[in-house]
Design a protein around this motif. Structure first.
Motif, PDB file in Angstrom:
ATOM      1  N   VAL A 157       0.781  -1.230  -0.054  1.00 16.68           N
ATOM      2  CA  VAL A 157      -0.062  -0.068  -0.025  1.00 16.68           C
ATOM      3  C   VAL A 157       0.837   1.137  -0.076  1.00 16.68           C
ATOM      4  CG1 VAL A 157      -1.735   1.627   1.527  1.00 16.68           C
ATOM      5  CG2 VAL A 157      -1.737  -1.060   1.123  1.00 16.68           C
ATOM      6  N   GLY A 158       0.586   2.318  -0.683  1.00 18.40           N
ATOM      7  CA  GLY A 158       1.193   3.401  -0.770  1.00 18.40           C
ATOM      8  C   GLY A 158       2.217   3.503  -2.197  1.00 18.40           C
ATOM      9  N   LEU A 159       2.529   2.472  -2.623  1.00 17.90           N
ATOM     10  CA  LEU A 159       3.206   2.092  -3.789  1.00 17.90           C
ATOM     11  C   LEU A 159       2.979   2.796  -5.129  1.00 17.90           C
ATOM     12  CD1 LEU A 159       6.015   0.582  -5.186  1.00 17.90           C
ATOM     13  CD2 LEU A 159       4.315  -1.094  -5.808  1.00 17.90           C
ATOM     14  N   ILE A 160       3.816   3.592  -5.729  1.00 17.56           N
ATOM     15  CA  ILE A 160       3.234   4.416  -6.852  1.00 17.56           C
ATOM     16  C   ILE A 160       4.014   3.699  -8.173  1.00 17.56           C
ATOM     17  CG2 ILE A 160       3.499   6.555  -7.994  1.00 17.56           C
ATOM     18  CD1 ILE A 160       3.294   7.911  -5.304  1.00 17.56           C
ATOM     19  N   ILE A 161       2.916   3.466  -9.110  1.00 18.85           N
ATOM     20  CA  ILE A 161       3.624   2.694 -10.219  1.00 18.85           C
ATOM     21  C   ILE A 161       2.943   3.283 -11.565  1.00 18.85           C
ATOM     22  CG2 ILE A 161       3.745   0.455  -9.167  1.00 18.85           C
ATOM     23  CD1 ILE A 161       1.103  -0.307 -10.079  1.00 18.85           C
ATOM     24  N   SER A 162       3.569   3.132 -12.599  1.00 20.68           N
ATOM     25  CA  SER A 162       2.939   3.588 -13.823  1.00 20.68           C
ATOM     26  C   SER A 162       3.090   2.579 -14.851  1.00 20.68           C
ATOM     27  CB  SER A 162       3.775   4.764 -14.212  1.00 20.68           C
ATOM     28  OG  SER A 162       5.214   4.649 -14.525  1.00 20.68           O
ATOM     29  N   TRP A 163       2.080   2.796 -15.905  1.00 24.80           N
ATOM     30  CA  TRP A 163       2.280   1.529 -17.123  1.00 24.80           C
ATOM     31  C   TRP A 163       2.057   2.456 -18.226  1.00 24.80           C
ATOM     32  CZ3 TRP A 163       1.717  -3.411 -15.637  1.00 24.80           C
ATOM     33  CH2 TRP A 163       1.209  -3.865 -14.190  1.00 24.80           C
ATOM     34  N   ASN A 164       2.451   2.105 -19.394  1.00 25.77           N
ATOM     35  CA  ASN A 164       2.393   2.337 -20.806  1.00 25.77           C
ATOM     36  C   ASN A 164       1.659   1.098 -21.184  1.00 25.77           C
ATOM     37  OD1 ASN A 164       3.887   4.737 -20.013  1.00 25.77           O
ATOM     38  ND2 ASN A 164       5.526   4.190 -21.696  1.00 25.77           N
ATOM     39  N   TYR A 165       0.752   1.473 -21.835  1.00 25.14           N
ATOM     40  CA  TYR A 165      -0.207   0.281 -22.612  1.00 25.14           C
ATOM     41  C   TYR A 165      -0.839   0.774 -23.848  1.00 25.14           C
ATOM     42  CZ  TYR A 165      -4.196   3.342 -20.676  1.00 25.14           C
ATOM     43  OH  TYR A 165      -5.113   4.484 -20.575  1.00 25.14           O
ATOM     44  N   ASP A 166      -1.287   0.064 -24.343  1.00 25.21           N
ATOM     45  CA  ASP A 166      -1.732   0.227 -25.956  1.00 25.21           C
ATOM     46  C   ASP A 166      -3.428   0.059 -25.755  1.00 25.21           C
ATOM     47  OD1 ASP A 166      -1.285   0.229 -28.833  1.00 25.21           O
ATOM     48  OD2 ASP A 166      -2.695  -1.527 -28.696  1.00 25.21           O
ATOM     49  N   GLU A 167      -3.920   1.356 -26.593  1.00 17.47           N
ATOM     50  CA  GLU A 167      -5.193   1.340 -26.561  1.00 17.47           C
ATOM     51  C   GLU A 167      -5.562   1.727 -27.893  1.00 17.47           C
ATOM     52  OE1 GLU A 167      -8.301   4.779 -25.467  1.00 17.47           O
ATOM     53  OE2 GLU A 167      -7.592   4.010 -23.806  1.00 17.47           O
ATOM     54  N   GLY A 168      -6.017   0.718 -28.777  1.00 16.19           N
ATOM     55  CA  GLY A 168      -6.292   0.875 -30.240  1.00 16.19           C
ATOM     56  C   GLY A 168      -5.360   1.520 -30.939  1.00 16.19           C
ATOM     57  N   GLY A 169      -4.176   1.074 -30.754  1.00 13.27           N
ATOM     58  CA  GLY A 169      -2.896   1.321 -31.387  1.00 13.27           C
ATOM     59  C   GLY A 169      -2.234   2.863 -31.154  1.00 13.27           C
ATOM     60  N   GLN A 170      -2.829   3.233 -29.852  1.00 13.33           N
ATOM     61  CA  GLN A 170      -2.278   4.693 -29.382  1.00 13.33           C
ATOM     62  C   GLN A 170      -1.502   4.155 -28.226  1.00 13.33           C
ATOM     63  OE1 GLN A 170      -5.288   7.336 -29.053  1.00 13.33           O
ATOM     64  NE2 GLN A 170      -5.049   8.010 -31.142  1.00 13.33           N
ATOM     65  N   ASN A 171      -0.468   4.663 -28.145  1.00 12.54           N
ATOM     66  CA  ASN A 171       0.368   4.635 -26.467  1.00 12.54           C
ATOM     67  C   ASN A 171      -0.135   5.515 -25.642  1.00 12.54           C
ATOM     68  OD1 ASN A 171       2.432   3.383 -24.909  1.00 12.54           O
ATOM     69  ND2 ASN A 171       3.488   5.023 -25.401  1.00 12.54           N
ATOM     70  N   LYS A 172      -0.645   4.795 -24.341  1.00  6.75           N
ATOM     71  CA  LYS A 172      -1.275   5.721 -23.368  1.00  6.75           C
ATOM     72  C   LYS A 172      -0.369   5.468 -22.162  1.00  6.75           C
ATOM     73  CE  LYS A 172      -5.010   7.052 -25.747  1.00  6.75           C
ATOM     74  NZ  LYS A 172      -5.790   8.228 -25.500  1.00  6.75           N
ATOM     75  N   PHE A 173      -0.670   6.128 -21.304  1.00  5.46           N
ATOM     76  CA  PHE A 173       0.019   6.309 -20.039  1.00  5.46           C
ATOM     77  C   PHE A 173      -0.850   6.347 -18.732  1.00  5.46           C
ATOM     78  CE2 PHE A 173       1.929   8.860 -16.528  1.00  5.46           C
ATOM     79  CZ  PHE A 173       3.040   8.104 -16.334  1.00  5.46           C
ATOM     80  N   THR A 174      -0.577   5.718 -17.749  1.00  9.26           N
ATOM     81  CA  THR A 174      -1.443   5.658 -16.140  1.00  9.26           C
ATOM     82  C   THR A 174      -0.445   5.749 -15.195  1.00  9.26           C
ATOM     83  OG1 THR A 174      -3.063   4.877 -15.139  1.00  9.26           O
ATOM     84  CG2 THR A 174      -1.907   3.303 -16.286  1.00  9.26           C
TER      85      THR A 174
END
Length: 146
Positions: free
Chosen positions: A51-68
């Motif tokens: 709990v409290g860990l901060i993470i990020s992901w790059n992911y593909d959404e319909g051919g577009q690179n997205k970030f969260t």
């Protein structure tokens, strides 16, 4: 004030649900090699997944690179559940708040998305739910194969 909503889906799995929880809890760094949608994973704070860990992901959404960018809000090893809150990235362009939770039972995995839309015209997060379901399938396939 935006409109709040919740999407819940339960999926029967061929592997043990706790195995999916184990990957999401202790082996998150393997997800980019398992998943077709997740391209990159990074830990921003702490070294141990807790709990409290901060993470990020790059992911593909319909051919577009997205970030969260997310913070882990809750982990319950006994209930095999994890909840992440989105704190940055593309999803927050359309939603004021966005949380994702997973709960794993022996033969079922339940995903819950809670969100608040910025406007009435904002669509339900069905694309995001689809990405989560694809991730679930990819992890399950990896576990069944191994």
């Amino acid at each position: 004030m935006g409109l709040k909503g919740k999407l819940i889906t339960s999926i029967e799995v061929k592997c043990e649900g706790h195995s999916i929880h184990d990957i999401l809890h202790t082996n998150m760094h393997h997800v980019p090699t398992i998943s077709r949608s997740i391209n990159q994973f990074e830990i921003h704070k702490n070294e141990i997944i807790k709990v409290g860990l901060i993470i990020s992901w790059n992911y593909d959404e319909g051919g577009q690179n997205k970030f969260t960018k997310q913070i882990i809000e809750d982990i319950d090893p006994h209930k095999k559940s994890i909840r992440w809150k989105i704190i940055g990235g593309d999803v927050l362009e359309m939603y004021n708040s966005f949380t994702i939770a997973v709960s794993c039972e022996p033969q079922w995995v339940t995903w819950t998305i809670e969100y608040e839309k910025k406007t009435e015209d904002t669509p339900e997060p069905l694309i995001e739910l689809g990405i989560i379901l694809d991730l679930n399938k990819d992890i399950e396939g990896h576990l069944v194969k191994n």
